[in-house]
Design an enzyme around this catalytic site. Sequence first.
Site, short mmCIF file in Angstrom:
data_model
loop_
_atom_site.label_atom_id
_atom_site.label_comp_id
_atom_site.label_asym_id
_atom_site.label_seq_id
_atom_site.Cartn_x
_atom_site.Cartn_y
_atom_site.Cartn_z
CB CYS A 193 -6.73 -8.53 1.85
SG CYS A 193 -7.46 -9.74 0.76
CG HIS B 24 13.20 5.02 -13.31
ND1 HIS B 24 13.18 4.09 -14.31
CD2 HIS B 24 12.90 4.35 -12.17
CE1 HIS B 24 12.88 2.92 -13.81
NE2 HIS B 24 12.72 3.05 -12.52
CG HIS C 23 14.47 4.08 -7.74
ND1 HIS C 23 13.38 4.91 -7.76
CD2 HIS C 23 14.12 3.00 -8.48
CE1 HIS C 23 12.41 4.35 -8.46
NE2 HIS C 23 12.84 3.19 -8.91
#
Length: 646
Positions: free
Chosen positions: A415, A550, A565
Amino acid sequence: MKGLGGLQRLGKSLMLPIAVLPAAGLLNRLGASDVLKIPFINAGGNAIFTYLALLFAMGIAIGLSKDGNGAAALSGAIVYFILNFGVIGIDKNISMGVFAGFIAGLCTPILYNRFCDKMNDNPYFNGRHVAILLNAVAAIILVLIFGVIWPFIQDGLNSINGWIVSSGAIGAAVFGFANRMLIPTGLHHVLNTYLWFGFGKYHGVTGDINRFFAGDPTAGTYQVGFFPIMMFGLPGAALAMVLRAKKEKRKETFGMMLSVALTAFLTGITEPIEFSFMFLAYPLYIVHAVLTGISGLITNLLGIKLGFSFSAGAIDFALNYTHGTKAWELIPIGVVFFFIYFGIFYWAIKKFDIKTPGREDDDGLAYAGAGLFTDQAAPAGDSAAAVTKDKYQVMAEKYFSALGGNENLDRIDYCTTRLRIKVKDTDKVDEASVKRAGARGVVKIDKQNVQIIVGTDVEFVADHLKAIASPQAAGTITQTQPRPTEEHGTASGSEQIYAPVTGETIPLTEVPDPVFSQGMMGEGVAVKPANGTFVAPVAGEIVQLGETKHAYGILTSLGEEILVHIGLDTVGLKGEGFTAHVKQGDHVSAGQIVITADLSVIREKAKSDITSIVVTNSMENKFAFDWSDPGKVEAGKTILFESRVK
């Protein structure tokens, strides 16, 4: 949302609509009759304040959505309109104000996140469209609920309003103290929402900020007390830190403190100063919070009123001066607070040997000129580690290591002044190393959420950290893995990269993960798979194939590093649904089966099954690419792109 981690995300989401307020305040004041007297500019600023509830609905919805897509904001807007005007049909006396936007923004992501990544085979009616329609139906349910209960809530809010008004300056003091005490957790935005945007009513607008700009002479109560602290008090603390710094570090400390003190004075952004002592001397921070409350008490007792569009800095002070009441009195009050802060900090730093900037023990980082750091902690003779780097890159590398690397990282966000990191286990975060790397403070919110306070340049650190970390904290082809050798040297010529799976291609920019869509991993393309058979898109060596299976990386004869990916957030499956048919170090031919995956498991338990094919070393600018047209592809047979050495 769960626990404090969820509140963290809510606090960050609130910053999105709040970020437009400076523009609104600027237009409002410049167009006002006592400044430039340009009605249409003034009206433009007023419009933003008028529809602030709608901005809350859209901003919170997109901030809490898991893909950050504009469809979430549209869905939030629809829920807001149905809720806000629907409850009036039940009871014409209901006035939800900014709360309608707040509730719409909170409720929208519940259904949106459930469906947004489903049914993506149809571009004209996919999961996002379904989520929007379902949210519209759910909004009717919200209307029925709040149409019944809101009158009671409204009576409760009116009672709170009455108490706050009757408490006067005391209420302002309590708010000022609580606001500062919540800064370490980032939850002060949540506290601010009601008083600044929902409290009171004047000519149809609510909230201390909105009413101030609408001309309410009683507004500004919960803003005015911050001006003496942000413009004068904390810069006084910064001067004390400079004068108490070690002589050899005083010049360096002066440069740093000058920048954060000017930031506080001009803009009212004070976290960089506050975090320089918050965790080193928490009792001193409590004193700061008490002084903030006292400032709110004194300014209100004296009848001073002034508001801001962003924060209590000199810019807002100058713009809104003529709109305030006895605003000039804030200057002498601020000067008094300057000396109070200076005196307390100057005494306490020496008395308790507080390691404020410039007094810390020597560590591994030292300045090497403007914008640069040098790593003094590198082992002797390690010329690569000792090289002077961009300071943000050095900080990010050290943060990455201290956070536990890809094995512990889950999500990187930020932020205004802090990194907001989600990890698997905060116990694995090395706080001391994080601070030695330049952080002003570390806040462990719970077992999975940690904040690193960096300062107003946090965005640059976050960019480097995201570039180092792999997607969803999964492994990637990094420089510690095999690089092109003589066998795999960067050859001349070209090679063709085939589809690793049957399906339909989509641009990488449309992948709902900024690590891929913003090109952080390199150039490439994505495929929406039709089945679970994944093959080698090109001949080469398997240089990456982790336990989770993965993702796999191939080093080609041309020197390209190709990453496949499979899905998004699939690292969390920990290998479930994946079967490997090769192992790391194997040489494969194009079209050879590498992984078989159960797409039903991925679609149910992961964020998406979209598969990204990326040239991770494309940023080295060694290769040129000819991309095939988008469309349906067949594994090992359809060419995705052709690469050639420049």
